[in-house]
Design a protein around this motif. Structure first.
Motif, short mmCIF file in Angstrom:
data_model
loop_
_atom_site.label_atom_id
_atom_site.label_comp_id
_atom_site.label_asym_id
_atom_site.label_seq_id
_atom_site.Cartn_x
_atom_site.Cartn_y
_atom_site.Cartn_z
N LEU A 48 19.15 -1.78 7.67
CA LEU A 48 20.13 -0.73 7.96
C LEU A 48 20.24 0.13 6.70
N LEU A 49 20.07 1.42 6.86
CA LEU A 49 20.17 2.36 5.75
C LEU A 49 21.39 3.24 5.98
N TYR A 71 12.52 0.09 10.60
CA TYR A 71 11.55 -0.97 10.87
C TYR A 71 10.39 -0.79 9.89
N PRO A 72 10.43 -1.44 8.72
CA PRO A 72 9.40 -1.23 7.71
C PRO A 72 7.98 -1.48 8.20
N PRO A 83 0.52 -0.49 2.48
CA PRO A 83 1.46 -1.52 2.86
C PRO A 83 2.75 -1.01 3.51
N GLY A 84 2.94 0.29 3.53
CA GLY A 84 4.11 0.87 4.16
C GLY A 84 5.31 0.96 3.22
N ILE A 85 6.43 1.27 3.81
CA ILE A 85 7.67 1.49 3.05
C ILE A 85 8.65 0.37 3.34
N LYS A 86 9.28 -0.13 2.31
CA LYS A 86 10.41 -1.04 2.47
C LYS A 86 11.40 -0.67 1.38
N TYR A 87 12.61 -0.39 1.78
CA TYR A 87 13.61 0.05 0.80
C TYR A 87 14.25 -1.11 0.11
#
Length: 87
Positions: A48-49, A71-72, A83-87
């Motif tokens: 949740l951002l 949804y990373p 590898p995509g984004i993950k906050y």
């Protein structure tokens, strides 16, 4: 589109301090030029951002600007070895 409201007016009552009070300390925070983002892990797959205008002396407890259910795994590009984004 005049009058288009993407969020219910009651969301304007959500403040930075209220999110922290209800959800606790965020797992991560990001500070940008004009806004701050609180990141909460939701299970193993989602985040949740919550994005708020940057707190100032005049507005120490800003109201929410917007939020996202993120949804990373959906940002991963295996073919490009990204590898995509993950906050």
């Amino acid at each position: 589109m005049k009058g288009l409201n993407r969020y219910d007016d009651s969301l304007k009552q959500v403040t930075l301090s209220k999110v922290k009070e209800v959800l606790g300390t965020p797992q991560n925070t990001h500070h940008y030029d004009t806004e701050d983002m609180l990141v909460y892990e939701v299970g193993e797959k989602y985040q949740l951002l919550f994005l708020f205008p940057k707190a100032t002396q005049q507005n120490a407890d800003p109201q929410i600007n917007h939020y996202n259910v993120f949804y990373p795994q959906g940002t991963v590009n295996s073919m490009a070895d990204d590898p995509g984004i993950k906050y």
